[in-house]
Design a protein around this motif. Structure first.
Motif, short mmCIF file in Angstrom:
data_model
loop_
_atom_site.label_atom_id
_atom_site.label_comp_id
_atom_site.label_asym_id
_atom_site.label_seq_id
_atom_site.Cartn_x
_atom_site.Cartn_y
_atom_site.Cartn_z
N TRP A 1 14.93 39.59 -16.63
CA TRP A 1 14.34 40.71 -16.26
C TRP A 1 14.16 40.08 -14.83
CZ3 TRP A 1 12.23 37.77 -19.56
CH2 TRP A 1 10.88 37.04 -18.50
N VAL A 2 13.27 41.75 -13.62
CA VAL A 2 13.17 41.01 -12.10
C VAL A 2 11.69 41.22 -12.50
CG1 VAL A 2 13.94 41.51 -10.13
CG2 VAL A 2 15.57 40.80 -11.17
N ASP A 3 10.47 40.11 -11.31
CA ASP A 3 9.63 40.77 -11.21
C ASP A 3 9.43 40.48 -9.55
OD1 ASP A 3 8.74 38.07 -11.48
OD2 ASP A 3 7.21 38.79 -13.54
N TRP A 4 7.86 40.82 -9.22
CA TRP A 4 7.05 40.53 -7.92
C TRP A 4 6.63 39.12 -8.27
CZ3 TRP A 4 8.18 40.43 -2.84
CH2 TRP A 4 7.09 40.21 -1.54
N SER A 5 6.68 38.29 -7.47
CA SER A 5 5.58 37.01 -6.96
C SER A 5 5.19 36.73 -6.03
CB SER A 5 6.35 35.93 -7.36
OG SER A 5 5.81 34.75 -7.09
N ALA A 6 3.81 37.59 -6.00
CA ALA A 6 2.84 37.90 -4.89
C ALA A 6 2.70 36.50 -4.20
CB ALA A 6 1.51 37.97 -5.26
#
Length: 73
Positions: free
Chosen positions: A10-15
């Protein structure tokens, strides 16, 4: 089913880092990039390469353990 399909990716956003992060914790620590669609494609390529390299070295693949969480209604 391809062997790589057994591993959750999976891909997610890292703030914190300000980039997208691609994950496949059963095989790699992760990769990062600016475009989530391109990053997922690259993640799949890296996972395929890791699987191929392990097979060439005669090493056993780790058992797929990380599974997506399913939401119940």
């Amino acid at each position: 089913m391809k062997t790589a399909d057994k591993y959750h990716k999976w891909v997610d956003w890292s703030a914190k880092d300000g980039v997208y992060v691609g994950h496949c914790p059963d095989l790699i620590t992760g990769i990062h990039g600016d475009n989530p669609v391109k990053l997922y494609e690259e993640l799949c390529e890296v996972v395929d390469e890791v699987i191929s390299d392990l097979a060439k070295a005669g090493r056993r693949l780790p058992k797929p353990r990380v599974r997506p969480m399913l939401e119940c209604a």
